[in-house]
Design an enzyme around this catalytic site. Sequence first.
Site, PDB file in Angstrom:
ATOM      1  N   VAL A  17       2.561  -4.000   0.899  1.00  0.00           N
ATOM      2  CA  VAL A  17       1.996  -2.739   1.402  1.00  0.00           C
ATOM      3  C   VAL A  17       0.480  -2.824   1.275  1.00  0.00           C
ATOM      4  O   VAL A  17      -0.049  -3.116   0.199  1.00  0.00           O
ATOM      5  CB  VAL A  17       2.536  -1.557   0.567  1.00  0.00           C
ATOM      6  CG1 VAL A  17       1.936  -0.246   1.051  1.00  0.00           C
ATOM      7  CG2 VAL A  17       4.054  -1.514   0.621  1.00  0.00           C
ATOM      8  N   CYS A  18      -0.226  -2.559   2.370  1.00  0.00           N
ATOM      9  CA  CYS A  18      -1.693  -2.632   2.335  1.00  0.00           C
ATOM     10  C   CYS A  18      -2.260  -1.551   1.413  1.00  0.00           C
ATOM     11  O   CYS A  18      -1.984  -0.362   1.584  1.00  0.00           O
ATOM     12  CB  CYS A  18      -2.264  -2.427   3.732  1.00  0.00           C
ATOM     13  SG  CYS A  18      -4.058  -2.226   3.706  1.00  0.00           S
ATOM     14  N   ILE A  19      -3.076  -1.965   0.472  1.00  0.00           N
ATOM     15  CA  ILE A  19      -3.565  -1.014  -0.534  1.00  0.00           C
ATOM     16  C   ILE A  19      -4.503   0.028   0.071  1.00  0.00           C
ATOM     17  O   ILE A  19      -4.433   1.207  -0.269  1.00  0.00           O
ATOM     18  CB  ILE A  19      -4.225  -1.742  -1.727  1.00  0.00           C
ATOM     19  CG1 ILE A  19      -4.549  -0.733  -2.834  1.00  0.00           C
ATOM     20  CG2 ILE A  19      -5.450  -2.527  -1.315  1.00  0.00           C
ATOM     21  CD1 ILE A  19      -4.848  -1.355  -4.167  1.00  0.00           C
TER      22      ILE A  19
END
Lengths: 130, 133
Positions: A77-79
């Site tokens: 998941v892209c932070i």
Amino acid sequence: MKIALQINEGPYQHQAADSAIQFTKAALAKGHEIFRVFFYHDGVNNATRLAIPPQDDRNITAEWVALQKEHNLDLVVCIAAAQRRGLIDEDEMNRQGKDANNISEGFRISGLGQLIEAGIEADRLVVFGA
Amino acid sequence: MAKKFMYVNRKPPYGTIYALESLEVVLIGAAFDQDVSLAFIGDGVYQLTKGQDTKAIGQKNFSPVYSALGDYEVTKIYIEKESLEERGLTLDDLQHLVWEDEDDDWAEKDSIRLVSRAELADVLDDQDVLLSF
């Protein structure tokens, strides 16, 4: 073939989230390797463990978790996208002084570099949504 | 060996977050020493228009970031000619994006390449990785 996925849309709102799961299942069934699944834009919402879809409907997050367990998938998941949208894990909760976290088991939070690396390492990067 | 990465930008700069988050990927991706180019097609050409003013919508105007792309060694920016024409735009309506060529005494060169739809199709065909936003 080594395949990476980028998922750009959230669950239930957009077919892309379902298509990505079906594509992953089909690719694995054909013997392909899934190098990584990268969740970006509203796609990060696929990783919440707090969603409660109606009982007679599919549970998209649960399907990812099941696939992750069975095939040891790397679900990232892209932070930056996640922070914007209130998707955080326990570490981030503590670091940011928040009172809750919501990332499901089976997913990990990391940076956009993971998407670029997936593009470099995989034979194909397949984008779902947007 | 470096791969050819192309970011295909298809959406207007505001209204949805795709354009902004695409730019974030481009900036991070620049650290990976790949052969990077950008394409702007459809409403994506609006991302590069000059004189954007976002005050009235209460959002950050991120359009100045495009002029920094040259510093990130992103020097190939394809604009689809038909997309401009269909929207009554010309190159004069877009930011003048340049980069400095260190192999040519830091000469300033144009980053923007105006191409036809057919030419862009060939460029797309030549890529290893297409990220579309």
